[in-house]
Motif scaffolding. Structure first.
Motif, mmCIF file in Angstrom:
data_model
loop_
_atom_site.group_PDB
_atom_site.id
_atom_site.type_symbol
_atom_site.label_atom_id
_atom_site.label_comp_id
_atom_site.label_asym_id
_atom_site.label_seq_id
_atom_site.Cartn_x
_atom_site.Cartn_y
_atom_site.Cartn_z
ATOM 1 N N ALA A 47 0.856 -1.180 0.000
ATOM 2 C CA ALA A 47 0.000 0.000 0.000
ATOM 3 C C ALA A 47 0.892 1.230 0.000
ATOM 4 O O ALA A 47 2.045 1.186 0.437
ATOM 5 C CB ALA A 47 -0.916 -0.005 1.218
ATOM 6 N N THR A 48 0.357 2.336 -0.486
ATOM 7 C CA THR A 48 1.117 3.582 -0.571
ATOM 8 C C THR A 48 0.342 4.701 0.095
ATOM 9 O O THR A 48 -0.874 4.813 -0.073
ATOM 10 C CB THR A 48 1.397 3.960 -2.037
ATOM 11 N N TYR A 49 1.050 5.520 0.860
ATOM 12 C CA TYR A 49 0.442 6.718 1.436
ATOM 13 C C TYR A 49 1.165 7.933 0.868
ATOM 14 O O TYR A 49 2.399 7.983 0.845
ATOM 15 C CB TYR A 49 0.558 6.729 2.960
ATOM 16 N N SER A 50 0.393 8.912 0.410
ATOM 17 C CA SER A 50 0.955 10.153 -0.121
ATOM 18 C C SER A 50 0.321 11.334 0.591
ATOM 19 O O SER A 50 -0.897 11.374 0.772
ATOM 20 C CB SER A 50 0.709 10.264 -1.632
ATOM 21 N N HIS A 51 1.149 12.281 0.985
ATOM 22 C CA HIS A 51 0.673 13.483 1.664
ATOM 23 C C HIS A 51 1.053 14.706 0.846
ATOM 24 O O HIS A 51 2.198 14.835 0.406
ATOM 25 C CB HIS A 51 1.289 13.582 3.061
ATOM 26 N N ARG A 52 0.086 15.580 0.650
ATOM 27 C CA ARG A 52 0.349 16.831 -0.054
ATOM 28 C C ARG A 52 0.344 17.973 0.950
ATOM 29 O O ARG A 52 0.070 17.790 2.113
ATOM 30 C CB ARG A 52 -0.706 17.058 -1.150
ATOM 31 N N GLY A 53 0.654 19.153 0.478
ATOM 32 C CA GLY A 53 0.679 20.291 1.382
ATOM 33 C C GLY A 53 2.047 20.941 1.384
ATOM 34 O O GLY A 53 2.825 20.843 0.434
ATOM 35 N N ARG A 54 2.369 21.606 2.481
ATOM 36 C CA ARG A 54 3.617 22.354 2.569
ATOM 37 C C ARG A 54 4.833 21.428 2.568
ATOM 38 O O ARG A 54 5.912 21.809 2.098
ATOM 39 C CB ARG A 54 3.610 23.219 3.835
ATOM 40 N N VAL A 55 4.660 20.226 3.124
ATOM 41 C CA VAL A 55 5.760 19.252 3.148
ATOM 42 C C VAL A 55 5.246 17.939 2.556
ATOM 43 O O VAL A 55 4.861 17.023 3.276
ATOM 44 C CB VAL A 55 6.291 19.025 4.577
ATOM 45 N N PRO A 56 5.209 17.822 1.243
ATOM 46 C CA PRO A 56 4.702 16.586 0.630
ATOM 47 C C PRO A 56 5.679 15.426 0.830
ATOM 48 O O PRO A 56 6.898 15.606 0.782
ATOM 49 C CB PRO A 56 4.564 16.953 -0.848
ATOM 50 N N THR A 113 -2.875 -6.436 21.213
ATOM 51 C CA THR A 113 -1.637 -5.863 21.730
ATOM 52 C C THR A 113 -0.817 -5.234 20.606
ATOM 53 O O THR A 113 -0.634 -5.836 19.555
ATOM 54 C CB THR A 113 -0.793 -6.948 22.425
ATOM 55 N N LEU A 114 -0.322 -4.029 20.840
ATOM 56 C CA LEU A 114 0.471 -3.323 19.838
ATOM 57 C C LEU A 114 1.816 -4.007 19.632
ATOM 58 O O LEU A 114 2.524 -4.318 20.587
ATOM 59 C CB LEU A 114 0.688 -1.874 20.270
ATOM 60 N N GLU A 115 2.184 -4.228 18.364
ATOM 61 C CA GLU A 115 3.472 -4.817 18.013
ATOM 62 C C GLU A 115 4.388 -3.804 17.323
ATOM 63 O O GLU A 115 5.561 -3.716 17.649
ATOM 64 C CB GLU A 115 3.272 -6.023 17.087
ATOM 65 N N ASP A 116 3.854 -3.069 16.345
ATOM 66 C CA ASP A 116 4.659 -2.110 15.592
ATOM 67 C C ASP A 116 3.806 -0.889 15.251
ATOM 68 O O ASP A 116 2.599 -1.008 15.022
ATOM 69 C CB ASP A 116 5.178 -2.721 14.284
ATOM 70 N N SER A 117 4.459 0.258 15.176
ATOM 71 C CA SER A 117 3.752 1.488 14.827
ATOM 72 C C SER A 117 4.687 2.408 14.048
ATOM 73 O O SER A 117 5.873 2.533 14.380
ATOM 74 C CB SER A 117 3.252 2.197 16.091
ATOM 75 N N PHE A 118 4.137 3.025 13.000
ATOM 76 C CA PHE A 118 4.882 3.977 12.170
ATOM 77 C C PHE A 118 3.984 5.190 11.984
ATOM 78 O O PHE A 118 2.915 5.091 11.382
ATOM 79 C CB PHE A 118 5.224 3.341 10.822
ATOM 80 N N ALA A 119 4.399 6.326 12.528
ATOM 81 C CA ALA A 119 3.582 7.538 12.463
ATOM 82 C C ALA A 119 4.422 8.698 11.949
ATOM 83 O O ALA A 119 5.624 8.785 12.225
ATOM 84 C CB ALA A 119 3.007 7.871 13.834
ATOM 85 N N VAL A 120 3.771 9.580 11.207
ATOM 86 C CA VAL A 120 4.445 10.764 10.674
ATOM 87 C C VAL A 120 3.644 11.998 11.061
ATOM 88 O O VAL A 120 2.424 12.050 10.868
ATOM 89 C CB VAL A 120 4.577 10.701 9.141
ATOM 90 N N GLY A 121 4.334 12.969 11.629
ATOM 91 C CA GLY A 121 3.701 14.220 12.018
ATOM 92 C C GLY A 121 4.540 15.404 11.585
ATOM 93 O O GLY A 121 5.678 15.245 11.113
ATOM 94 N N PRO A 122 4.017 16.606 11.742
ATOM 95 C CA PRO A 122 4.753 17.798 11.311
ATOM 96 C C PRO A 122 5.905 18.139 12.252
ATOM 97 O O PRO A 122 5.864 17.852 13.447
ATOM 98 C CB PRO A 122 3.680 18.887 11.335
ATOM 99 N N LEU A 123 6.916 18.748 11.699
ATOM 100 C CA LEU A 123 8.072 19.223 12.461
ATOM 101 C C LEU A 123 8.403 20.631 11.981
ATOM 102 O O LEU A 123 8.563 20.859 10.776
ATOM 103 C CB LEU A 123 9.276 18.301 12.239
#
Length: 216
Positions: free
Chosen positions: A54-63, A92-102
């Motif tokens: 699967a692919t995730y794409s984010h647009r905006g100020r920081v694509p 139970t949580l095993e793995d997590s990948f999150a992206v947020g603004p910096l």
């Protein structure tokens, strides 16, 4: 094409057995059955797609974009862009990948000199937020060819010990201040190849999203 005859010893088909009940059912009951079947089909399709890339794409100020597999999209943290996770059958949580603004404060000099300064405050924030937080290391890193800075730690997440590796990453251009904070968590039992926070996303299901992460 004519239907093939059914031998008497095999009895009536399921369709013949259910046909009288289906005809006698109300329109509302029929609609409910159809909706339930559609839900089951959608769940099966969703499970199959999860096993595929699967692919995730984010647009905006920081694509940016990345690919992932064997991870499920969940609601991101407040203010975050995206989060994908893997859980055990018991939830139970095993793995997590999150992206947020910096967003870095205004600075002079190089980005490589600013990131360690910013990370000092970032680490203090993690220590206040996460129970049992223990810093295991920090330093320069790279995501593909883009230089960044990562923070390595252990913490209690959802009631269990997790290994954390957070990557502060910004596009390569002079004076850049906006980028992303990539937060990766792995259970110590998730993958035998991962033996410390430093190795998070070097193997297992988090390797693909980090390896394929790119700006633009």
């Amino acid at each position: 094409m004519a239907a093939l005859p059914i031998k008497p010893e095999y009895g009536p088909t399921l369709g013949r057995l259910l046909s009288p009940r289906w005809r006698a059912a109300s329109a509302l009951a029929r609609a409910g059955v159809i909706a339930a079947c559609a839900g089951v089909i959608a769940a099966i399709v969703g499970a199959v797609l999860t096993l595929e890339n699967a692919t995730y794409s984010h647009r905006g100020r920081v694509p940016f974009s990345f690919r992932y597999r064997s991870l499920y999209r969940v609601r991101p943290d407040p203010g975050g862009y995206v989060k994908v996770q893997r859980h055990r059958a018991d939830g139970t949580l095993e793995d997590s990948f999150a992206v947020g603004p910096l967003t870095l404060p205004p600075y002079s000099g190089s980005l490589s000199g600013e990131l360690p300064l910013y990370a000092a405050g970032y680490i203090r924030k993690l220590a206040r937020r996460d129970a049992g937080f223990v810093l295991r290391g920090e330093g320069k890193t790279r995501v593909n060819t883009v230089p960044g800075y990562h923070v390595l730690y252990t913490a209690q997440i959802e009631g269990r010990t997790m290994w954390g590796r957070d990557v502060l990453l910004l596009p390569e251009r002079p004076g850049v201040r906006e980028g992303v904070d990539i937060v990766m968590l792995t259970s110590p039992t998730a993958n035998a190849q991962i033996t410390s926070p430093l190795e998070v996303a070097t193997a297992g299901v988090l390797l693909r999203p980090l390896k394929t992460f790119s700006f633009g």
